[in-house]
Motif scaffolding. Structure first.
Motif, PDB file in Angstrom:
ATOM      1  N   ASN A  80       6.523   6.638  -3.584  1.00  0.00           N
ATOM      2  CA  ASN A  80       5.577   5.854  -4.511  1.00  0.00           C
ATOM      3  C   ASN A  80       5.934   4.600  -4.750  1.00  0.00           C
ATOM      4  N   MET A  81       5.427   3.736  -4.501  1.00  0.00           N
ATOM      5  CA  MET A  81       5.412   2.210  -5.080  1.00  0.00           C
ATOM      6  C   MET A  81       4.755   2.067  -6.231  1.00  0.00           C
ATOM      7  N   PHE A  82       5.317   1.283  -7.357  1.00  0.00           N
ATOM      8  CA  PHE A  82       4.888   1.178  -8.584  1.00  0.00           C
ATOM      9  C   PHE A  82       3.770  -0.127  -8.659  1.00  0.00           C
ATOM     10  N   SER A  83       3.979  -1.106  -7.662  1.00  0.00           N
ATOM     11  CA  SER A  83       3.233  -2.174  -7.591  1.00  0.00           C
ATOM     12  C   SER A  83       2.981  -2.777  -6.312  1.00  0.00           C
ATOM     13  N   SER A 123       0.940  -1.306   0.104  1.00  0.00           N
ATOM     14  CA  SER A 123      -0.187  -0.094  -0.043  1.00  0.00           C
ATOM     15  C   SER A 123       0.773   1.359   0.051  1.00  0.00           C
ATOM     16  N   ASN A 124       0.456   2.063  -0.777  1.00  0.00           N
ATOM     17  CA  ASN A 124       0.992   3.299  -0.874  1.00  0.00           C
ATOM     18  C   ASN A 124       0.920   4.290   0.281  1.00  0.00           C
ATOM     19  N   ILE A 177       8.957  -5.120   4.347  1.00  0.00           N
ATOM     20  CA  ILE A 177       9.272  -5.520   2.815  1.00  0.00           C
ATOM     21  C   ILE A 177       8.113  -4.376   2.181  1.00  0.00           C
ATOM     22  N   HIS A 178       8.553  -3.642   1.256  1.00  0.00           N
ATOM     23  CA  HIS A 178       7.530  -2.690   0.664  1.00  0.00           C
ATOM     24  C   HIS A 178       7.646  -2.759  -0.738  1.00  0.00           C
ATOM     25  N   GLY A 179       6.306  -3.244  -1.438  1.00  0.00           N
ATOM     26  CA  GLY A 179       6.317  -2.972  -2.979  1.00  0.00           C
ATOM     27  C   GLY A 179       7.343  -3.817  -3.688  1.00  0.00           C
TER      28      GLY A 179
END
Length: 195
Positions: free
Chosen positions: A66-69, A59-60, A90-92
């Motif tokens: 900004n995470m793309f996916s 989640s952004n 762990i993020h995106g």
């Protein structure tokens, strides 16, 4: 109103976490938490393990870049292993194991990171047209405990990232990263060593 939105998001993420605990064929430790639904794909004989108190964030909302996916955990071959230690954030990130990817405890992995132990296709330098029908077997990736990986990093097969290291954002890692060092660039090189 803001408090109500926050409560709603927490409840939604709790439902997602409970759904994964109950329905997915993965091994989850205690208090693993999923923010938004990740992609989880695995061969029926592959293993995905996530240690206690780890957060998998797709989640952004509230995240500083900004995470793309969404996060993707993909163990796509028989006997492939993804093992994530306890207390990780762990993020995106895409973690794609043909063979084995092991992440130690207390690791921070920023958004848009790609950790993949295979090339997808063999080099086939003698007959390049065979790349279309070939498949790499992968070389394991080991990420030690207390590692911090910056955003938009790529970790390639055969890499070993030593305990306590930092990988600068936007780096491409292939090979050995020594413990308690900062590496950065493409290809990632030693920037600073700490004793």
């Amino acid at each position: 109103m803001k408090k109500i939105k926050h409560i709603f998001k927490f409840l939604k993420n709790t439902l997602i976490t409970n759904y994964i605990y109950l329905s997915k064929d993965i091994v989850l430790g205690r208090k693993v938490f999923f923010k938004q639904m990740p992609y989880i794909l695995k061969h029926k004989n592959a293993i995905i393990e996530i240690g206690d108190n780890t957060i998998i964030n797709s989640s952004n909302y509230g995240y500083h870049i900004n995470m793309f996916s969404r996060c993707k955990l993909y163990a796509d071959r028989e006997n492939a292993l993804i093992k994530i230690g306890e207390n990780c954030r762990i993020h995106g990130t895409c973690i794609h194991a043909y063979n084995k990817i092991e992440i130690g405890r207390n690791c921070l992995i920023a958004a848009n990171t790609q950790i993949i132990d295979g090339n997808g296709h063999n080099l086939c330098m003698d007959e390049p047209e065979k790349r279309l029908i070939s498949s790499d077997i992968g070389k394991e990736i080991i990420i030690g405990k207390n590692v911090w990986i910056g955003a938009n990093t790529i970790i390639l097969g055969g890499s070993v990232v030593g305990e306590g290291s930092i990988i600068m954002a936007g780096s491409v890692v292939k090979g050995i990263v020594k413990p308690k060092c900062i590496y950065g660039g493409n290809p990632a090189k030693l920037i600073k060593k700490y004793d």
